[in-house]
Design a protein around this motif. Sequence first.
Motif, short mmCIF file in Angstrom:
data_model
loop_
_atom_site.label_atom_id
_atom_site.label_comp_id
_atom_site.label_asym_id
_atom_site.label_seq_id
_atom_site.Cartn_x
_atom_site.Cartn_y
_atom_site.Cartn_z
N ILE A 265 40.68 23.89 0.41
CA ILE A 265 39.79 23.92 1.57
C ILE A 265 38.72 25.00 1.45
N ARG A 266 39.08 26.19 0.97
CA ARG A 266 38.08 27.27 0.86
C ARG A 266 37.00 26.90 -0.15
N GLY A 267 37.41 26.37 -1.29
CA GLY A 267 36.45 25.95 -2.30
C GLY A 267 35.57 24.83 -1.80
N LYS A 268 36.15 23.91 -1.02
CA LYS A 268 35.37 22.80 -0.46
C LYS A 268 34.27 23.32 0.47
N VAL A 269 34.63 24.30 1.29
CA VAL A 269 33.65 24.88 2.22
C VAL A 269 32.52 25.56 1.46
N ILE A 270 32.86 26.27 0.40
CA ILE A 270 31.84 26.97 -0.39
C ILE A 270 30.90 25.96 -1.05
N VAL A 271 31.48 24.89 -1.64
CA VAL A 271 30.66 23.88 -2.33
C VAL A 271 29.69 23.22 -1.37
N ILE A 272 30.19 22.78 -0.22
CA ILE A 272 29.32 22.04 0.70
C ILE A 272 28.32 22.98 1.39
N SER A 273 28.70 24.26 1.58
CA SER A 273 27.76 25.22 2.18
C SER A 273 26.59 25.47 1.24
N LEU A 274 26.89 25.68 -0.05
CA LEU A 274 25.82 25.91 -1.02
C LEU A 274 24.90 24.70 -1.11
N PHE A 275 25.51 23.49 -1.05
CA PHE A 275 24.69 22.28 -1.11
C PHE A 275 23.78 22.18 0.11
N TYR A 276 24.37 22.36 1.30
CA TYR A 276 23.57 22.18 2.52
C TYR A 276 22.49 23.25 2.65
N LEU A 277 22.80 24.48 2.24
CA LEU A 277 21.84 25.57 2.41
C LEU A 277 20.58 25.40 1.56
N MET A 278 20.65 24.51 0.58
CA MET A 278 19.44 24.23 -0.20
C MET A 278 18.33 23.67 0.68
N ILE A 279 18.72 22.92 1.72
CA ILE A 279 17.73 22.28 2.60
C ILE A 279 16.95 23.33 3.40
N PRO A 280 17.63 24.18 4.20
CA PRO A 280 16.86 25.16 4.98
C PRO A 280 16.14 26.19 4.10
N LEU B 218 15.93 28.46 10.15
CA LEU B 218 17.14 29.09 9.63
C LEU B 218 18.24 29.16 10.70
N SER B 219 17.87 29.49 11.94
CA SER B 219 18.87 29.59 13.01
C SER B 219 19.49 28.23 13.33
N SER B 220 18.66 27.19 13.41
CA SER B 220 19.19 25.85 13.70
C SER B 220 20.05 25.34 12.55
N SER B 221 19.66 25.69 11.32
CA SER B 221 20.44 25.27 10.15
C SER B 221 21.81 25.94 10.13
N LEU B 222 21.86 27.20 10.57
CA LEU B 222 23.15 27.89 10.64
C LEU B 222 24.08 27.25 11.67
N ILE B 223 23.49 26.76 12.78
CA ILE B 223 24.29 26.05 13.79
C ILE B 223 24.86 24.75 13.21
N VAL B 224 24.01 24.01 12.49
CA VAL B 224 24.45 22.76 11.86
C VAL B 224 25.53 23.05 10.82
N LEU B 225 25.34 24.10 10.02
CA LEU B 225 26.31 24.46 8.99
C LEU B 225 27.64 24.85 9.61
N ALA B 226 27.59 25.64 10.69
CA ALA B 226 28.83 26.04 11.39
C ALA B 226 29.57 24.82 11.92
N THR B 227 28.82 23.86 12.45
CA THR B 227 29.43 22.61 12.94
C THR B 227 30.09 21.85 11.79
N LEU B 228 29.38 21.75 10.66
CA LEU B 228 29.90 21.04 9.49
C LEU B 228 31.18 21.68 8.98
N ILE B 229 31.19 23.01 8.85
CA ILE B 229 32.36 23.72 8.35
C ILE B 229 33.54 23.54 9.30
#
Length: 362
Positions: A76-91, A111-122
């Motif tokens: 689970i921790r590795g999954k969160v890191i992988v998908i966070s790095l992928f999503y953060l490429m967009i913002p 950046l602030s709205s992207s962090l909200i989306v990322l928090a929701t995704l995680i």
Amino acid sequence: MSQPVLYHEIYKYDFKAVAIILSFLYGGKRVGFAALLALLITGYFTDQRLLVLIGNYTIFCLLLLPITSLFHRYRIRGKVIVISLFYLMIPITRGISLQLKGDDRQTIFELSSSLIVLATLITIIYLIENMNEQIKMRQELIRTEKMNVVSQLAASVAHEIRNPMTSVRGFMQLMQKENLTEEQQLYIRISIDELDRAQEIINQYLALSKPQTEQYEVIDLSSVIQQSIDVMRSYAILNSIHITQQVEPSLEIQGLKLEIQQVLINVIKNAVEAIKSEGEIWISAAKHADGFISIQIKDNGVGMTANQIKKLGSPYYSTKEKGTGLGLTVCHQIVKQIGGQIKIESELKKGTCFTINLPSVK
């Protein structure tokens, strides 16, 4: 998408990326592209810029395909890191673009709205992973309870079966001393061999009812695989089935030779019976970088449905008319005891592949 946050008529912020990412990660390609189609249809009816939406999210989905396979390799921790790095490429890329335009205010908003989306995704990923873990634990508990039933049954009947078998074997040995024809002697030898084999199988079933107390030893797995193939080759030839093998030399594991051989013979025998006649079995074994030895036994037989695969290994479940289902139950137990795992992939009318992963000697 129906009620996005509007910063500008061009820039609309919502959670559609979350739905697309989750669809690909947990539903696969079909579900992912179906979600993309639903997104485009919804975008058409919610005043989204359709061409921009198609271009951005088509690229987004194509990039998600390799990420999906990488995602499932980790916990689970590795999954969160992988998908966070992928999503953060967009913002990050959009933020750089906004900075080049000199739009500091929208960069902060992006950046602030992207962090909200990322928090929701995680958060959602954590919830899904925890639910999946609970489902696996529940299934493991049910399987353990079934194993306990089998264990008690094996322990209760083994003694009663062993006594008459010992008597029969003794009489067979006495008959060997008589003046019998070569054919009769052959029949007696076969009978004694089969009794010994039945005795060994009983011992394997008894292993379900008590912890393994015998000391594990280093086994030449390559040799054991070859011996198992040699044992089953005549059975395969009788059914016009060809066995192809590709086994790396000097593969070593810790375990009991008879147990490993029992697993391999059982799986190969199942492959032969799945083909019935005029087919092929491919057997390979190789050591991987993760320290595990992977044995693959693949056939081009009748195959199985996803529902049948889930039930395989459960006590008394078998896809064969006269099968008891205990053979694969014992195989799973033996492999689990030495820290290994059995994976099954199959497709109806195309064949089945058993992958046995065993920890190698370090």
